[in-house]
Design a protein around this motif. Structure first.
Motif, PDB file in Angstrom:
ATOM      1  N   GLN A   1       0.827  -1.207   0.000  1.00  0.00           N
ATOM      2  CA  GLN A   1       0.000   0.000   0.000  1.00  0.00           C
ATOM      3  C   GLN A   1       0.864   1.261   0.000  1.00  0.00           C
ATOM      4  O   GLN A   1       0.537   2.249  -0.669  1.00  0.00           O
ATOM      5  N   PHE A   2       1.969   1.216   0.743  1.00  0.00           N
ATOM      6  CA  PHE A   2       2.885   2.362   0.772  1.00  0.00           C
ATOM      7  C   PHE A   2       3.556   2.533  -0.589  1.00  0.00           C
ATOM      8  O   PHE A   2       3.744   3.663  -1.064  1.00  0.00           O
ATOM      9  N   SER A   3       3.871   1.417  -1.235  1.00  0.00           N
ATOM     10  CA  SER A   3       4.425   1.486  -2.597  1.00  0.00           C
ATOM     11  C   SER A   3       3.422   2.119  -3.550  1.00  0.00           C
ATOM     12  O   SER A   3       3.791   2.882  -4.460  1.00  0.00           O
ATOM     13  N   THR A   4       2.137   1.813  -3.345  1.00  0.00           N
ATOM     14  CA  THR A   4       1.091   2.444  -4.153  1.00  0.00           C
ATOM     15  C   THR A   4       1.065   3.950  -3.914  1.00  0.00           C
ATOM     16  O   THR A   4       1.005   4.755  -4.852  1.00  0.00           O
ATOM     17  N   ARG A   5       1.141   4.341  -2.637  1.00  0.00           N
ATOM     18  CA  ARG A   5       1.101   5.767  -2.303  1.00  0.00           C
ATOM     19  C   ARG A   5       2.270   6.522  -2.943  1.00  0.00           C
ATOM     20  O   ARG A   5       2.119   7.685  -3.359  1.00  0.00           O
ATOM     21  N   LEU A   6       3.418   5.854  -3.033  1.00  0.00           N
ATOM     22  CA  LEU A   6       4.599   6.496  -3.617  1.00  0.00           C
ATOM     23  C   LEU A   6       4.595   6.450  -5.144  1.00  0.00           C
ATOM     24  O   LEU A   6       5.525   6.939  -5.786  1.00  0.00           O
ATOM     25  N   GLY A   7       3.548   5.835  -5.716  1.00  0.00           N
ATOM     26  CA  GLY A   7       3.436   5.778  -7.163  1.00  0.00           C
ATOM     27  C   GLY A   7       4.290   4.711  -7.817  1.00  0.00           C
ATOM     28  O   GLY A   7       4.532   4.746  -9.028  1.00  0.00           O
ATOM     29  N   LEU A   8       4.730   3.734  -7.019  1.00  0.00           N
ATOM     30  CA  LEU A   8       5.600   2.673  -7.544  1.00  0.00           C
ATOM     31  C   LEU A   8       4.805   1.559  -8.209  1.00  0.00           C
ATOM     32  O   LEU A   8       5.298   0.906  -9.141  1.00  0.00           O
ATOM     33  N   ILE A   9       3.593   1.284  -7.715  1.00  0.00           N
ATOM     34  CA  ILE A   9       2.763   0.214  -8.266  1.00  0.00           C
ATOM     35  C   ILE A   9       1.315   0.704  -8.358  1.00  0.00           C
ATOM     36  O   ILE A   9       0.926   1.673  -7.704  1.00  0.00           O
ATOM     37  N   SER A  10       0.533  -0.007  -9.144  1.00  0.00           N
ATOM     38  CA  SER A  10      -0.889   0.305  -9.233  1.00  0.00           C
ATOM     39  C   SER A  10      -1.623  -0.290  -8.032  1.00  0.00           C
ATOM     40  O   SER A  10      -1.166  -1.268  -7.427  1.00  0.00           O
ATOM     41  N   GLU A  11      -2.734   0.283  -7.702  1.00  0.00           N
ATOM     42  CA  GLU A  11      -3.488  -0.136  -6.520  1.00  0.00           C
ATOM     43  C   GLU A  11      -3.946  -1.587  -6.624  1.00  0.00           C
ATOM     44  O   GLU A  11      -4.066  -2.285  -5.604  1.00  0.00           O
ATOM     45  N   ASP A  12      -4.187  -2.087  -7.832  1.00  0.00           N
ATOM     46  CA  ASP A  12      -4.713  -3.442  -7.971  1.00  0.00           C
ATOM     47  C   ASP A  12      -3.732  -4.495  -7.477  1.00  0.00           C
ATOM     48  O   ASP A  12      -4.144  -5.569  -7.036  1.00  0.00           O
ATOM     49  N   ILE A  13      -2.430  -4.204  -7.520  1.00  0.00           N
ATOM     50  CA  ILE A  13      -1.445  -5.172  -7.004  1.00  0.00           C
ATOM     51  C   ILE A  13      -1.552  -5.273  -5.491  1.00  0.00           C
ATOM     52  O   ILE A  13      -1.572  -6.371  -4.928  1.00  0.00           O
ATOM     53  N   ALA A  14      -1.643  -4.135  -4.820  1.00  0.00           N
ATOM     54  CA  ALA A  14      -1.799  -4.150  -3.372  1.00  0.00           C
ATOM     55  C   ALA A  14      -3.094  -4.848  -2.972  1.00  0.00           C
ATOM     56  O   ALA A  14      -3.127  -5.605  -1.984  1.00  0.00           O
ATOM     57  N   VAL A  15      -4.143  -4.626  -3.727  1.00  0.00           N
ATOM     58  CA  VAL A  15      -5.433  -5.278  -3.453  1.00  0.00           C
ATOM     59  C   VAL A  15      -5.310  -6.785  -3.627  1.00  0.00           C
ATOM     60  O   VAL A  15      -5.851  -7.565  -2.832  1.00  0.00           O
TER      61      VAL A  15
ATOM     62  N   ARG B   1      22.522   4.931   9.812  1.00  0.00           N
ATOM     63  CA  ARG B   1      22.870   6.322  10.102  1.00  0.00           C
ATOM     64  C   ARG B   1      21.638   7.218  10.156  1.00  0.00           C
ATOM     65  O   ARG B   1      21.626   8.350   9.661  1.00  0.00           O
ATOM     66  N   GLY B   2      20.584   6.673  10.746  1.00  0.00           N
ATOM     67  CA  GLY B   2      19.369   7.438  10.957  1.00  0.00           C
ATOM     68  C   GLY B   2      18.405   7.457   9.792  1.00  0.00           C
ATOM     69  O   GLY B   2      17.286   7.940   9.932  1.00  0.00           O
ATOM     70  N   SER B   3      18.815   6.951   8.627  1.00  0.00           N
ATOM     71  CA  SER B   3      17.927   6.935   7.464  1.00  0.00           C
ATOM     72  C   SER B   3      17.066   5.676   7.476  1.00  0.00           C
ATOM     73  O   SER B   3      17.559   4.589   7.796  1.00  0.00           O
ATOM     74  N   LEU B   4      15.809   5.818   7.117  1.00  0.00           N
ATOM     75  CA  LEU B   4      14.892   4.689   7.114  1.00  0.00           C
ATOM     76  C   LEU B   4      15.063   3.862   5.844  1.00  0.00           C
ATOM     77  O   LEU B   4      15.176   4.408   4.742  1.00  0.00           O
ATOM     78  N   THR B   5      15.089   2.556   6.020  1.00  0.00           N
ATOM     79  CA  THR B   5      15.169   1.634   4.897  1.00  0.00           C
ATOM     80  C   THR B   5      13.957   0.724   4.929  1.00  0.00           C
ATOM     81  O   THR B   5      13.645   0.138   5.959  1.00  0.00           O
ATOM     82  N   PHE B   6      13.258   0.619   3.810  1.00  0.00           N
ATOM     83  CA  PHE B   6      12.104  -0.261   3.703  1.00  0.00           C
ATOM     84  C   PHE B   6      12.296  -1.175   2.491  1.00  0.00           C
ATOM     85  O   PHE B   6      13.027  -0.839   1.556  1.00  0.00           O
ATOM     86  N   ILE B   7      11.635  -2.323   2.533  1.00  0.00           N
ATOM     87  CA  ILE B   7      11.546  -3.161   1.356  1.00  0.00           C
ATOM     88  C   ILE B   7      10.220  -2.808   0.688  1.00  0.00           C
ATOM     89  O   ILE B   7       9.148  -3.058   1.231  1.00  0.00           O
ATOM     90  N   LEU B   8      10.318  -2.205  -0.498  1.00  0.00           N
ATOM     91  CA  LEU B   8       9.138  -1.792  -1.251  1.00  0.00           C
ATOM     92  C   LEU B   8       9.099  -2.580  -2.562  1.00  0.00           C
ATOM     93  O   LEU B   8       9.890  -3.492  -2.768  1.00  0.00           O
ATOM     94  N   THR B   9       8.180  -2.268  -3.439  1.00  0.00           N
ATOM     95  CA  THR B   9       8.035  -3.071  -4.649  1.00  0.00           C
ATOM     96  C   THR B   9       7.654  -2.212  -5.851  1.00  0.00           C
ATOM     97  O   THR B   9       6.981  -1.186  -5.707  1.00  0.00           O
ATOM     98  N   ARG B  10       8.113  -2.656  -7.021  1.00  0.00           N
ATOM     99  CA  ARG B  10       7.757  -1.995  -8.285  1.00  0.00           C
ATOM    100  C   ARG B  10       6.754  -2.822  -9.085  1.00  0.00           C
ATOM    101  O   ARG B  10       6.461  -2.502 -10.235  1.00  0.00           O
ATOM    102  N   GLY B  11       6.272  -3.908  -8.474  1.00  0.00           N
ATOM    103  CA  GLY B  11       5.313  -4.774  -9.153  1.00  0.00           C
ATOM    104  C   GLY B  11       5.189  -6.071  -8.376  1.00  0.00           C
ATOM    105  O   GLY B  11       5.906  -6.290  -7.391  1.00  0.00           O
ATOM    106  N   LEU B  12       4.301  -6.945  -8.789  1.00  0.00           N
ATOM    107  CA  LEU B  12       4.158  -8.224  -8.088  1.00  0.00           C
ATOM    108  C   LEU B  12       5.454  -9.014  -8.230  1.00  0.00           C
ATOM    109  O   LEU B  12       5.901  -9.301  -9.346  1.00  0.00           O
ATOM    110  N   GLY B  13       6.080  -9.339  -7.112  1.00  0.00           N
ATOM    111  CA  GLY B  13       7.329 -10.077  -7.152  1.00  0.00           C
ATOM    112  C   GLY B  13       8.503  -9.252  -7.646  1.00  0.00           C
ATOM    113  O   GLY B  13       9.463  -9.800  -8.194  1.00  0.00           O
ATOM    114  N   GLN B  14       8.454  -7.952  -7.444  1.00  0.00           N
ATOM    115  CA  GLN B  14       9.536  -7.064  -7.886  1.00  0.00           C
ATOM    116  C   GLN B  14       9.978  -6.170  -6.720  1.00  0.00           C
ATOM    117  O   GLN B  14      10.031  -4.941  -6.836  1.00  0.00           O
ATOM    118  N   SER B  15      10.272  -6.778  -5.596  1.00  0.00           N
ATOM    119  CA  SER B  15      10.649  -5.998  -4.421  1.00  0.00           C
ATOM    120  C   SER B  15      12.069  -5.459  -4.560  1.00  0.00           C
ATOM    121  O   SER B  15      12.887  -5.988  -5.315  1.00  0.00           O
TER     122      SER B  15
END
Length: 374
Positions: free
Chosen positions: A287-301, A340-354
């Motif tokens: 869902q966060f990847s969707t918010r950042l414009g990385l994936i379409s909402e249907d993948i998160a759904v 060093r204080g920076s946040l790191t997340f595992i996000l995705t650019r598509g289904l199975g594209q983390s």
């Protein structure tokens, strides 16, 4: 859940040079544990670290198998649940092993789920500066994730798994038959980690799970295939990046959000268990990847729909009494992937594209959490 038929044991090799080892996957391995261990580590004695529930149900079978192979074993039984992953239990287990006069060349056997594996593996790594370590994981989550790769450790008030060592086992015995005794909730929690491998970089495996998850829950060939596929995926990543300096971090898909939720619930398994936290975390990551414009909402759904179908929670609103986004952000800031204080997340650019996303804007994360908690 019942297992069907006589299915041959599969072997997955974890290639780490002189620290390489095998994962054996199949039904009936606990009854064969003595001979499998003795053939690799002849003449050893052992401590079997387990929890109170397993001690009642399954420990006698394992002890008999060890005795039949000439392995003298000392049971070390701790309370069941995530709260045993702490300094107090670490000290008591360490003292029990020293009291038994086990030597460096002897073995610590972890007989249980992820909590036991993490705790016993840490003990094995520090007692006498390192003893042999064997994993006999008894939950689906442990068989496909925590028993493979050598991560061990305990929790602290500041967060999950913040104290520990990398300590590879000499052998992993994943008895698929013992999973028949798990509750639906426990099995589903482990299934979250199975689905994770598809969402990391195997979209065809995720699609297979969407069509076959009921067979995985039922047992037999589909279950063994799912476990073996998951172990091979993790073994390949661990072989490339044993100490998580690179792409091994991908295995933490859903875990940054999930660990914060576990800390927020004080590791209370009646409210939330690890696999459930990972399930919610994976949905949040998509869902966060969707918010950042990385994936379409249907993948998160699609991800949310599948995890919900198997009986997993998919929303923070399903956890009563969560703290504010500010508090959750303080837990995220303690995550091991912070650099060093920076946040790191595992996000995705598509289904199975983390992918590993570094320097994620904390304000964006906080605003996202506030929306999801509203």
């Amino acid at each position: 859940m019942t297992s069907a038929g006589n299915i041959a044991t599969e072997t997955v090799h974890v290639s780490l040079g002189d620290r390489s080892y095998d994962i054996l996957i199949g039904s009936g391995l606990i009854a064969r544990a003595g001979q499998e261990i003795a053939s690799r580590l002849p003449g050893i004695r052992a401590a079997v670290v387990t929890d109170e529930n397993l001690a009642k149900l399954h420990l006698p079978v394992l002890l008999s198998a060890l005795e039949a192979a000439g392995i003298t074993a000392t049971p070390v039984v701790v309370a069941a649940g995530e709260k045993s992953k702490g300094f107090a239990t670490l000290e008591s287990v360490t003292n029990d092993i020293l009291k038994a006069r086990l030597e460096r060349g002897d073995a610590v056997i972890a007989f249980g789920g992820g909590v036991i594996g993490d705790l016993a593996g840490f003990v094995a790594g520090i007692v006498r500066r390192g003893m042999n370590f064997i994993q006999i994981p008894t939950s689906l989550l442990a068989q496909v994730d925590s028993s493979v790769g050598g991560k061990t450790g305990i929790n602290t008030a500041y967060g999950k798994n913040l104290v520990g060592v990398f300590n590879q086992p000499q052998l992993v015995l994943a008895d698929t038959g013992i999973l028949d005794t798990l509750s639906k909730r426990e099995f589903a929690a482990g299934y979250a980690e199975v689905a994770k491998y598809g969402l990391i970089d195997q979209p065809e495996f995720f699609a297979w799970l969407e069509n076959n998850w009921q067979d995985v829950f039922a047992g037999g060939a589909a279950r063994q295939h799912a476990i073996a596929t998951s172990c091979r995926a993790k073994a390949a990543v661990v072989a490339r990046d044993e100490r998580e300096t690179g792409d091994r971090a991908l295995l933490n898909l859903g875990h940054t959000f999930g660990h914060a939720l576990e800390t927020a619930t004080n590791y209370d398994s009646s409210r939330l268990v690890h696999g459930e936290a990972v399930a919610i975390g994976m949905v949040l990551a998509h869902q966060f990847s969707t918010r950042l414009g990385l994936i379409s909402e249907d993948i998160a759904v699609r991800v949310e729909k599948h995890l919900k179908a198997v009986g997993l929670p998919v929303s923070m609103k399903e956890i009563a009494g969560l703290p504010s986004a500010d508090v959750l952000m303080s837990y995220i800031a303690q995550d091991k992937k912070v650099s060093r204080g920076s946040l790191t997340f595992i996000l995705t650019r598509g289904l199975g594209q983390s992918f590993i996303a570094k320097d994620v804007n904390a304000a964006d994360v906080q605003a996202f959490l506030e929306d999801k908690l509203a």
